[in-house]
Design a protein around this motif. Structure first.
Motif, PDB file in Angstrom:
ATOM      1  N   MET A   1      38.451  18.141 -76.671  1.00 27.36           N
ATOM      2  CA  MET A   1      37.480  18.842 -76.011  1.00 27.36           C
ATOM      3  C   MET A   1      37.884  20.317 -75.791  1.00 27.36           C
ATOM      4  SD  MET A   1      35.699  16.359 -74.857  1.00 27.36           S
ATOM      5  CE  MET A   1      34.868  16.734 -73.097  1.00 27.36           C
ATOM      6  N   LEU A   2      37.691  21.175 -74.756  1.00 23.36           N
ATOM      7  CA  LEU A   2      37.963  22.514 -74.837  1.00 23.36           C
ATOM      8  C   LEU A   2      39.605  22.422 -74.323  1.00 23.36           C
ATOM      9  CD1 LEU A   2      34.918  23.978 -72.680  1.00 23.36           C
ATOM     10  CD2 LEU A   2      35.371  23.767 -74.994  1.00 23.36           C
ATOM     11  N   ASN A   3      40.278  22.593 -75.325  1.00 26.31           N
ATOM     12  CA  ASN A   3      41.732  22.578 -75.235  1.00 26.31           C
ATOM     13  C   ASN A   3      42.430  23.911 -76.163  1.00 26.31           C
ATOM     14  OD1 ASN A   3      41.611  21.599 -77.777  1.00 26.31           O
ATOM     15  ND2 ASN A   3      42.113  19.547 -77.416  1.00 26.31           N
ATOM     16  N   GLU A   4      43.572  24.092 -75.802  1.00 25.55           N
ATOM     17  CA  GLU A   4      44.173  25.159 -76.462  1.00 25.55           C
ATOM     18  C   GLU A   4      44.808  24.324 -77.841  1.00 25.55           C
ATOM     19  OE1 GLU A   4      43.090  27.939 -73.995  1.00 25.55           O
ATOM     20  OE2 GLU A   4      44.275  28.138 -75.438  1.00 25.55           O
ATOM     21  N   GLU A   5      44.641  25.215 -78.955  1.00 21.65           N
ATOM     22  CA  GLU A   5      45.202  24.623 -80.036  1.00 21.65           C
ATOM     23  C   GLU A   5      45.919  25.594 -80.793  1.00 21.65           C
ATOM     24  OE1 GLU A   5      42.280  22.575 -82.361  1.00 21.65           O
ATOM     25  OE2 GLU A   5      41.785  21.084 -80.865  1.00 21.65           O
ATOM     26  N   ARG A   6      47.293  25.777 -80.768  1.00 22.70           N
ATOM     27  CA  ARG A   6      48.178  26.724 -81.230  1.00 22.70           C
ATOM     28  C   ARG A   6      47.582  28.249 -80.668  1.00 22.70           C
ATOM     29  NH1 ARG A   6      47.780  25.360 -87.884  1.00 22.70           N
ATOM     30  NH2 ARG A   6      48.756  23.128 -87.621  1.00 22.70           N
ATOM     31  N   GLY A   7      47.557  28.194 -79.544  1.00 20.78           N
ATOM     32  CA  GLY A   7      47.365  29.204 -78.812  1.00 20.78           C
ATOM     33  C   GLY A   7      45.770  29.819 -78.778  1.00 20.78           C
ATOM     34  N   THR A   8      44.944  29.071 -79.627  1.00 20.96           N
ATOM     35  CA  THR A   8      43.598  29.619 -79.577  1.00 20.96           C
ATOM     36  C   THR A   8      42.544  28.563 -78.730  1.00 20.96           C
ATOM     37  OG1 THR A   8      43.190  28.459 -81.621  1.00 20.96           O
ATOM     38  CG2 THR A   8      43.927  30.804 -81.630  1.00 20.96           C
ATOM     39  N   ARG A   9      41.601  28.610 -78.101  1.00 21.45           N
ATOM     40  CA  ARG A   9      40.766  27.850 -77.654  1.00 21.45           C
ATOM     41  C   ARG A   9      39.540  27.382 -78.718  1.00 21.45           C
ATOM     42  NH1 ARG A   9      39.863  26.469 -72.549  1.00 21.45           N
ATOM     43  NH2 ARG A   9      41.159  28.287 -71.506  1.00 21.45           N
ATOM     44  N   ALA A  10      39.351  26.021 -78.525  1.00 19.52           N
ATOM     45  CA  ALA A  10      38.496  25.598 -79.393  1.00 19.52           C
ATOM     46  C   ALA A  10      36.939  25.772 -78.883  1.00 19.52           C
ATOM     47  CB  ALA A  10      38.748  24.032 -79.614  1.00 19.52           C
ATOM     48  N   PRO A  11      35.991  26.114 -79.660  1.00 21.10           N
ATOM     49  CA  PRO A  11      34.656  26.348 -79.107  1.00 21.10           C
ATOM     50  C   PRO A  11      34.167  25.120 -78.450  1.00 21.10           C
ATOM     51  CG  PRO A  11      34.608  26.157 -81.407  1.00 21.10           C
ATOM     52  CD  PRO A  11      36.196  26.123 -81.205  1.00 21.10           C
ATOM     53  N   ALA A  12      33.134  25.545 -77.301  1.00 14.48           N
ATOM     54  CA  ALA A  12      32.523  24.254 -76.788  1.00 14.48           C
ATOM     55  C   ALA A  12      31.256  24.068 -77.695  1.00 14.48           C
ATOM     56  CB  ALA A  12      31.848  25.018 -75.572  1.00 14.48           C
ATOM     57  N   ARG A  13      31.033  22.755 -77.880  1.00 13.21           N
ATOM     58  CA  ARG A  13      30.056  22.266 -78.405  1.00 13.21           C
ATOM     59  C   ARG A  13      29.114  21.577 -77.735  1.00 13.21           C
ATOM     60  NH1 ARG A  13      35.372  19.667 -81.134  1.00 13.21           N
ATOM     61  NH2 ARG A  13      35.304  19.518 -78.871  1.00 13.21           N
ATOM     62  N   LEU A  14      27.803  21.853 -78.036  1.00  7.74           N
ATOM     63  CA  LEU A  14      26.637  21.238 -77.230  1.00  7.74           C
ATOM     64  C   LEU A  14      25.802  20.410 -78.032  1.00  7.74           C
ATOM     65  CD1 LEU A  14      25.614  24.457 -75.046  1.00  7.74           C
ATOM     66  CD2 LEU A  14      27.169  22.663 -74.689  1.00  7.74           C
ATOM     67  N   LEU A  15      25.255  19.329 -77.418  1.00  7.77           N
ATOM     68  CA  LEU A  15      24.172  18.816 -77.849  1.00  7.77           C
ATOM     69  C   LEU A  15      22.836  19.082 -76.989  1.00  7.77           C
ATOM     70  CD1 LEU A  15      24.945  15.098 -78.949  1.00  7.77           C
ATOM     71  CD2 LEU A  15      24.176  16.869 -80.275  1.00  7.77           C
ATOM     72  N   VAL A  16      21.930  19.672 -77.378  1.00  8.68           N
ATOM     73  CA  VAL A  16      20.777  20.099 -76.466  1.00  8.68           C
ATOM     74  C   VAL A  16      19.484  19.592 -76.805  1.00  8.68           C
ATOM     75  CG1 VAL A  16      22.012  22.324 -76.481  1.00  8.68           C
ATOM     76  CG2 VAL A  16      20.058  21.961 -78.025  1.00  8.68           C
ATOM     77  N   GLY A  56      30.469   9.386 -78.309  1.00  6.92           N
ATOM     78  CA  GLY A  56      31.559   8.762 -78.159  1.00  6.92           C
ATOM     79  C   GLY A  56      32.628   9.156 -79.410  1.00  6.92           C
ATOM     80  N   ASP A  57      32.282  10.250 -80.058  1.00  2.94           N
ATOM     81  CA  ASP A  57      33.033  10.474 -81.167  1.00  2.94           C
ATOM     82  C   ASP A  57      34.390  11.588 -80.747  1.00  2.94           C
ATOM     83  OD1 ASP A  57      31.572  12.567 -81.048  1.00  2.94           O
ATOM     84  OD2 ASP A  57      30.565  12.320 -83.165  1.00  2.94           O
ATOM     85  N   GLY A  58      34.097  12.117 -79.655  1.00  2.00           N
ATOM     86  CA  GLY A  58      34.857  13.229 -79.185  1.00  2.00           C
ATOM     87  C   GLY A  58      34.660  14.558 -79.648  1.00  2.00           C
ATOM     88  N   GLU A  59      33.466  14.702 -80.278  1.00  2.00           N
ATOM     89  CA  GLU A  59      33.001  16.016 -80.986  1.00  2.00           C
ATOM     90  C   GLU A  59      32.193  16.724 -80.306  1.00  2.00           C
ATOM     91  OE1 GLU A  59      33.955  17.302 -84.024  1.00  2.00           O
ATOM     92  OE2 GLU A  59      35.376  15.565 -83.927  1.00  2.00           O
ATOM     93  N   ILE A  60      31.755  16.308 -79.005  1.00  2.00           N
ATOM     94  CA  ILE A  60      30.858  17.072 -78.044  1.00  2.00           C
ATOM     95  C   ILE A  60      31.457  17.326 -76.820  1.00  2.00           C
ATOM     96  CG2 ILE A  60      28.445  16.837 -77.054  1.00  2.00           C
ATOM     97  CD1 ILE A  60      28.334  17.003 -80.104  1.00  2.00           C
ATOM     98  N   ASP A  61      31.402  18.462 -76.247  1.00  2.00           N
ATOM     99  CA  ASP A  61      31.688  18.777 -74.529  1.00  2.00           C
ATOM    100  C   ASP A  61      30.746  18.778 -73.700  1.00  2.00           C
ATOM    101  OD1 ASP A  61      34.483  19.613 -75.417  1.00  2.00           O
ATOM    102  OD2 ASP A  61      33.326  21.128 -76.819  1.00  2.00           O
ATOM    103  N   ALA A  62      29.472  18.833 -74.233  1.00  2.00           N
ATOM    104  CA  ALA A  62      28.310  18.802 -73.100  1.00  2.00           C
ATOM    105  C   ALA A  62      26.968  18.633 -73.741  1.00  2.00           C
ATOM    106  CB  ALA A  62      28.353  20.294 -72.751  1.00  2.00           C
TER     107      ALA A  62
END
Length: 367
Positions: A1-16, A56-62
């Motif tokens: 999800m929106l987590n810190e990876e190697r000091g950088t924040r992963a982008p939020a990913r939306l289905l709209v 359900g694949d963990g690729e979507i945040d919102a």
């Protein structure tokens, strides 16, 4: 999800839904919204579809839904089909909850413009229940939602302006000549989809009694019942200086028509938010609008950018037109542009961007 990876924040990913980059929208609101969010690291991953498996694949945040009523709206479909569509939407939203996907709904309207039937009312109740975050455009809508759903989480995300959307208009004289209108007579415009709630019938009656010559342009896609559209046509034919353009306007046509207007007329019966207001200001035109809470809050006593009148009172509308047109055109233009600048999209989306950056799959619903 929106987590810190190697000091950088992963982008939020939306289905709209709807996805403006997949299906062209008459109003570029959604393109402007998501383009502004992309500058904050928020990415679109596609369009929300009412089918299993995509959440359900963990690729979507919102998920982010606008105008959900259109997912079950088709009046020509059997009731069973409409109910099935609503049930499928609810099922998808519950799947999203199960997978810790934040469910966002922008409440553009507290009910459909043409009024809810019982299925619409049920659908709206389910959307309130199945949303983790509700978005609205101003404090009036915020208060109304809180009265309906006191425990809901609501953010105000103002409607941004239309910078960069409209091309420069053609010469004013040429546009007026093509429309068959006089170059020296004050002109008002009502633009956008032609619908019952916009009060065009009332505006025509009021302007027929205006004490001096005035011109009216009504332009947009007709979305009226047949009898109401025929009545509007008759009203406008009876006015000495009126033009009805029944078609979807391109951005260039919209800019042309607004450019020849002295003000944009918004005689609405009801409204929760208005892109027409921001479009008028973006193009440097003031508005003459019904004294509804949204317009009242936006105009905020600045008469150079807009004048209010009491809907249903023809004299009030005529006085508002006269008062607004007495303000020098250059002052009206400056005030409108000043108002538009206050609604830059990059600033308008900040509350939503901040929320999405902080979202880590936690539930916001209260038990």
């Amino acid at each position: 999800m929106l987590n810190e990876e190697r000091g950088t924040r992963a982008p939020a990913r939306l289905l709209v839904w709807p996805n403006p980059f997949r299906t062209k929208q008459e109003n570029p609101y959604l393109e402007l919204l998501y383009s502004a969010l992309s500058e904050h690291g928020i990415r679109l991953s596609g369009e929300l579809e009412l089918r299993p498996g995509e959440l359900g694949d963990g690729e979507i945040d919102a998920t982010h839904i606008h105008w959900p009523e259109h997912l079950w709206l088709d009046r020509n479909a059997p009731l069973k089909t409409r109910l099935r569509r609503l049930a499928r939407l609810v099922w998808v939203l519950r799947q999203a909850r199960r997978h810790r996907v934040c469910r966002i709904w922008t409440v553009h309207n507290l009910q459909r413009h043409e009024g809810n039937d019982w299925l619409d009312s049920l659908g709206f109740r389910m959307m309130y229940r199945e949303s983790d975050l509700l978005l609205c455009h101003d404090e009036t809508a915020y208060d109304a939602i809180k009265r309906l759903v006191p425990k809901s989480h609501v953010l105000i995300v103002p409607h941004g302006n239309y910078d960069g959307v409209f091309p420069n208009p053609r010469p004013r004289a040429r546009i007026l000549d093509e429309l068959g209108l006089d170059r020296r007579t004050p002109t008002l415009g009502c633009l956008g989809a032609i619908r019952s709630y916009k009060g065009l019938d009332f505006a025509c009656r009021a302007l027929e009694g205006y004490p001096s010559p005035i011109q009216l342009i009504v332009a947009g896609t007709p979305k009226l019942p047949r009898d109401e559209l025929q009545s509007l046509r008759r009203q406008m034919r009876q006015m000495p200086r009126a033009v009805l353009i029944e078609k979807e306007l391109s951005h260039a046509e919209f800019a042309d028509i607004v450019s020849v207007c002295d003000a944009v007329l918004l005689p609405y019966r009801k409204i929760t938010g208005s892109g027409s207001l921001l479009a008028a200001w973006t193009l440097g035109k003031g508005v003459i609008a019904s004294d509804l809470p949204f317009f009242r809050g936006m105009v905020a006593e600045d008469r150079a950018c807009g004048e209010l009148f009491r809907f249903g009172e023809a004299d009030s509308l005529r006085r508002a037109v006269e008062a607004h047109l007495q303000i020098p055109a250059i002052e009206r233009q400056r005030a409108a542009l000043r108002k538009a600048r206050a609604y830059q999209w990059s600033r308008c989306v900040e509350p939503l961007a901040d929320f999405l950056r902080s979202w880590k799959g936690r539930e916001w619903r209260e038990a």
